[in-house]
Design an enzyme around this catalytic site. Structure first.
Site: not given
Length: 229
Positions: A45, A47, A49, A101, A104
């Site tokens: 992803c 993302d 993080r 994750h 998400c």
């Protein structure tokens, strides 16, 4: 010119990072220039993080990476498919990890049919398709938080299966090239990666993979085995 100064702090960060790397390992960048020979492709992803190299503690040059919203592998996505093809045919990577994750935002939007008002709504249709495929199982979860986590896991499974059915991977297996596709999920709250019982090394392994993996995911959730929620 003003735009350059707006991001000067990032350029300064880069200079400090490069100096720190050279201080700790004077030959680092010379080695990095000399070759790229990763054994792994991470499809994850976008993302912020979930920094791929840091999560698995690998240095630059050791992990080939493709990221997008909700770690989707779509057969018509030329970007993703070209990354897979380059990784398998040119770099000869040995492992492809599809890594989702928990938490998400893309998966949450797909689960709740939340509009994000743009092309991302179209993109997340792939995750909504996963939810529709597994709706009876999702409906068994007692609350929205559990349904959300389950869909994060099921999305990894389905995207890993999409990798397995890509022509590049099928051709690699047909010629006997060692290549395994894995399904993983990462916990933001504890920093741990969990294997979702998805590891495919050839067409013979596909068989009843979806059903077997879904059973394993369901059992793990019933017993709270190795799950953050």
């Amino acid at each position: 010119m003003a735009g350059n100064y707006d991001l000067q702090h990032l350029i300064d960060n880069n200079a400090r990072w490069a100096a720190r790397v050279v201080k700790n390992d004077p030959g680092f960048f010379r080695r990095l220039v000399a070759q790229q020979a990763p054994e792994y492709l991470w499809i994850g992803c976008a993302d912020s993080r979930v920094p791929a190299n840091e999560v698995v503690d690998l240095a630059p040059g050791e992990l080939f990476v493709h990221r997008n919203v909700a770690n989707v592998v779509n057969h018509s996505d030329v970007n993703c498919q070209s990354v897979i093809q380059f990784a398998v045919d040119v770099l000869k990577i040995k492992h492809i990890m599809v890594v989702g994750h928990y938490g998400c935002s893309g998966v949450r939007a797909a689960l709740t049919c939340q509009r994000v008002n743009g092309v991302a709504d179209h993109w997340l249709g792939h995750v909504r398709d996963v939810a529709c495929r597994h709706q009876p199982l999702i409906d068994l979860e007692p609350d929205e938080a559990h349904r959300f986590s389950l869909l994060c896991e099921l999305n990894v499974l389905e995207q890993a299966l999409n990798v397995c059915s890509s022509l590049t991977v099928q051709d690699a297996w047909a010629r006997g090239q060692p290549l395994t596709v894995h399904g993983w999920i990462y916990g933001l709250g504890d920093g741990l990666v969990r294997h979702l019982d998805v590891a495919v090394s050839g067409p013979a392994d596909l068989g009843q993979l979806r059903e077997r993996a879904v059973r394993g995911i369901s059992e793990a959730r019933r017993t709270h085995t190795n799950r953050p929620d």
